[in-house]
Scaffold this motif. Structure first.
Motif, PDB file in Angstrom:
ATOM      1  N   GLY A  54      -1.360   6.797   9.776  1.00 52.67           N
ATOM      2  CA  GLY A  54      -0.373   7.709   9.194  1.00 52.67           C
ATOM      3  C   GLY A  54      -0.564   7.946   7.709  1.00 52.67           C
ATOM      4  O   GLY A  54      -0.061   8.938   7.155  1.00 52.67           O
ATOM      5  N   GLY A  55      -1.294   7.045   7.036  1.00 51.62           N
ATOM      6  CA  GLY A  55      -1.559   7.255   5.610  1.00 51.62           C
ATOM      7  C   GLY A  55      -2.362   8.506   5.341  1.00 51.62           C
ATOM      8  O   GLY A  55      -2.404   8.998   4.204  1.00 51.62           O
ATOM      9  N   THR A  56      -3.010   9.031   6.403  1.00 55.43           N
ATOM     10  CA  THR A  56      -3.764  10.276   6.228  1.00 55.43           C
ATOM     11  C   THR A  56      -2.852  11.411   5.785  1.00 55.43           C
ATOM     12  O   THR A  56      -3.252  12.288   5.006  1.00 55.43           O
ATOM     13  CB  THR A  56      -4.460  10.651   7.553  1.00 55.43           C
ATOM     14  OG1 THR A  56      -5.273   9.560   7.982  1.00 55.43           O
ATOM     15  CG2 THR A  56      -5.331  11.878   7.379  1.00 55.43           C
ATOM     16  N   GLY A 110       0.817  -1.213   0.000  1.00 59.61           N
ATOM     17  CA  GLY A 110       0.000   0.000   0.000  1.00 59.61           C
ATOM     18  C   GLY A 110       0.846   1.258   0.000  1.00 59.61           C
ATOM     19  O   GLY A 110       0.546   2.229  -0.703  1.00 59.61           O
ATOM     20  N   VAL A 111       1.923   1.254   0.767  1.00 59.27           N
ATOM     21  CA  VAL A 111       2.801   2.429   0.807  1.00 59.27           C
ATOM     22  C   VAL A 111       3.466   2.651  -0.548  1.00 59.27           C
ATOM     23  O   VAL A 111       3.570   3.788  -1.037  1.00 59.27           O
ATOM     24  CB  VAL A 111       3.853   2.265   1.915  1.00 59.27           C
ATOM     25  CG1 VAL A 111       4.904   3.374   1.822  1.00 59.27           C
ATOM     26  CG2 VAL A 111       3.192   2.276   3.281  1.00 59.27           C
ATOM     27  N   VAL A 112       3.916   1.557  -1.165  1.00 63.23           N
ATOM     28  CA  VAL A 112       4.542   1.675  -2.492  1.00 63.23           C
ATOM     29  C   VAL A 112       3.534   2.221  -3.490  1.00 63.23           C
ATOM     30  O   VAL A 112       3.856   3.091  -4.324  1.00 63.23           O
ATOM     31  CB  VAL A 112       5.085   0.307  -2.950  1.00 63.23           C
ATOM     32  CG1 VAL A 112       5.531   0.386  -4.414  1.00 63.23           C
ATOM     33  CG2 VAL A 112       6.236  -0.123  -2.059  1.00 63.23           C
ATOM     34  N   ALA A 113       2.296   1.740  -3.420  1.00 65.66           N
ATOM     35  CA  ALA A 113       1.262   2.238  -4.333  1.00 65.66           C
ATOM     36  C   ALA A 113       1.005   3.720  -4.115  1.00 65.66           C
ATOM     37  O   ALA A 113       0.766   4.479  -5.075  1.00 65.66           O
ATOM     38  CB  ALA A 113      -0.028   1.437  -4.142  1.00 65.66           C
ATOM     39  N   VAL A 115      -5.354   3.560   4.957  1.00 65.26           N
ATOM     40  CA  VAL A 115      -5.751   3.886   6.331  1.00 65.26           C
ATOM     41  C   VAL A 115      -6.816   2.905   6.832  1.00 65.26           C
ATOM     42  O   VAL A 115      -6.739   2.391   7.958  1.00 65.26           O
ATOM     43  CB  VAL A 115      -6.273   5.336   6.399  1.00 65.26           C
ATOM     44  CG1 VAL A 115      -6.907   5.614   7.761  1.00 65.26           C
ATOM     45  CG2 VAL A 115      -5.149   6.329   6.133  1.00 65.26           C
ATOM     46  N   VAL A 116      -7.811   2.645   5.995  1.00 62.77           N
ATOM     47  CA  VAL A 116      -8.945   1.822   6.417  1.00 62.77           C
ATOM     48  C   VAL A 116      -8.594   0.334   6.424  1.00 62.77           C
ATOM     49  O   VAL A 116      -8.795  -0.365   7.430  1.00 62.77           O
ATOM     50  CB  VAL A 116     -10.161   2.082   5.509  1.00 62.77           C
ATOM     51  CG1 VAL A 116     -11.320   1.145   5.885  1.00 62.77           C
ATOM     52  CG2 VAL A 116     -10.597   3.539   5.623  1.00 62.77           C
ATOM     53  N   VAL A 171      -7.267   8.749  -2.637  1.00 61.75           N
ATOM     54  CA  VAL A 171      -8.109   7.576  -2.409  1.00 61.75           C
ATOM     55  C   VAL A 171      -7.274   6.378  -1.958  1.00 61.75           C
ATOM     56  O   VAL A 171      -7.639   5.664  -1.004  1.00 61.75           O
ATOM     57  CB  VAL A 171      -8.924   7.240  -3.673  1.00 61.75           C
ATOM     58  CG1 VAL A 171      -9.719   5.938  -3.460  1.00 61.75           C
ATOM     59  CG2 VAL A 171      -9.865   8.388  -4.014  1.00 61.75           C
ATOM     60  N   VAL A 172      -6.153   6.121  -2.650  1.00 64.26           N
ATOM     61  CA  VAL A 172      -5.312   4.975  -2.292  1.00 64.26           C
ATOM     62  C   VAL A 172      -4.778   5.099  -0.865  1.00 64.26           C
ATOM     63  O   VAL A 172      -4.836   4.121  -0.090  1.00 64.26           O
ATOM     64  CB  VAL A 172      -4.166   4.802  -3.317  1.00 64.26           C
ATOM     65  CG1 VAL A 172      -3.178   3.739  -2.835  1.00 64.26           C
ATOM     66  CG2 VAL A 172      -4.729   4.423  -4.674  1.00 64.26           C
TER      67      VAL A 172
END
Length: 396
Positions: free
Chosen positions: A84-86, A43-46, A77-78, A71-72
């Motif tokens: 932290g993805g926020t 997810g972080v790479v995306a 986050v969800v 969105v990604v």
């Protein structure tokens, strides 16, 4: 005048480098605060893909950025339980606000980052609203700050662009004004010099067979006027030299040279008389040059439109505040058949009267020209209060 280089913080530096670097830092924080797993890492790479595209100076559309940059991270986050993805979503929203390419994409990203994600975080973490309301408020406030920062960067970029355009327009206008001034100077110098040279040559032609010595003297005067004209043209063209180029230019004429100008025209055969009153040495260089050019152009017009007519040049510096100039010529003794358009009527595209009027207006003076009972009259007044030499008062 040198142009000042204007740089914008909201330009390529911010949107093409600062935002991607901030996204990289945010991704590291996400990995450091989230339990390491294959899904979280993917997810972080995306989330970093759109920022790698931006950092590579490749254009990415607003809607792809809204999806990949907002969105990604929201899904991360969800689904990945990575609050932290926020921060990545906030950066995507700020980038869209800074670029301003799509209002729809900006609004969508803002709603997701400022409203949806702060509300979902407590739910994902399994906490109640009362327990996590402060965290939600912090994320929402951070989202608004990021959006405002993007808007500020966009506005700063727009203002910088407008200032650059205004600077370019001012530079072009100054260059055009300088070209017009040089064109007027060339017109005045060449027009008058040719008039005096033609008078001398015509006089030499009439007496060549009867008085060769007088003819030779007239031709010598024509040569002297031609040389002087060439020096003046070189001085004017010297203004077009690039900065840093050096050259020795003859001094520009001043008010004290008007009497000699009239004498030169009289010697060439133009019936002109000069009446000078007051101290012309106290007249500054700008006002003096304007007065000289006005008399020069008026004498050329008088010879062209009323050859043989008496010309009276009056220059008065009696008034401490103004320099008064008038040039009056009577009607031509014999109709010349020459058109009155070039320089007097103004319908043939002549630049004589327009040049004089613009030159005087630039100094805050007044100018008028037109027929009167005795022929044609040119009158001008130049204020001297702000145009005197710096050492004039000191010398008194």
């Amino acid at each position: 005048m040198d142009q000042v280089t204007l740089r914008s913080w909201g330009g390529t530096f911010a949107t093409g480098l600062a935002f991607p670097l901030a996204a990289l830092v945010a991704a590291v924080l996400v990995l450091a605060t989230t339990p390491l797993s294959a899904g979280a890492a993917a997810g972080v790479v995306a989330c970093l893909v759109p920022w790698a595209i931006v950092a590579g100076d490749v254009r990415i559309g607003p809607w792809p950025m809204a999806f990949a940059g907002v969105v990604v991270p929201g899904v991360l986050v969800v689904a990945g339980h990575a609050p932290g993805g926020t921060f990545l979503a906030l950066l995507g929203m700020g980038w869209l606000a800074a670029t301003g390419e799509s209002v729809g994409a900006e609004i969508t990203a803002t709603v997701i980052a400022v409203v949806v994600l702060p509300v979902l975080i407590p739910i994902v973490e399994g906490a109640s609203w009362s327990e996590e309301r402060e965290v939600t408020g912090f994320f929402a406030t951070g989202g608004l700050i990021a959006w405002c920062l993007g808007r500020v960067l966009r506005r700063e970029r727009q203002l910088t662009t407008a200032l650059r355009e205004a600077q370019t327009h001012l530079h072009d206008a100054a260059a055009a004004q300088e070209r017009q001034r040089i064109a007027r100077d060339v017109h005045d110098v060449v027009g008058h010099s040719l008039t005096v040279m033609l008078l001398n040559v015509a006089g030499a032609q009439r007496v060549l067979s009867k008085n060769p010595a007088a003819a030779a003297e007239a031709l010598e005067r024509a040569e002297q006027v031609g040389r002087s004209s060439l020096q003046n043209v070189r001085a004017i063209v010297g203004l077009l030299r690039a900065p840093g180029e050096h050259g020795t230019d003859p001094p520009q004429p001043r008010a004290t040279d008007i009497a000699a100008l009239a004498q030169t025209a009289a010697t060439a055969g133009l019936p002109v008389r000069a009446e000078v009153t007051g101290d012309l040495t106290a007249v500054g260089p700008y006002a003096g040059l304007a007065a000289y050019r006005l008399v020069q152009e008026s004498l050329s017009n008088a010879e062209h439109h009323a050859p043989g007519a008496d010309v009276i040049v009056r220059v008065s510096a009696d008034d401490a505040d103004n320099l008064a100039i008038s040039v009056r010529n009577g009607p031509a003794p014999v109709p010349s058949g020459r058109s009155s358009r070039n320089g007097r009527g103004g319908t043939g595209g002549g630049t004589g009267l327009d040049g004089m009027r613009q030159r005087l207006a630039a100094l805050g003076g007044t100018f008028s020209a037109g027929p009167d009972d005795d022929g044609w009259l040119v009158e001008a007044s130049i204020p001297l209060q702000h145009l005197r030499p710096a050492n004039t008062e000191a010398g008194r």
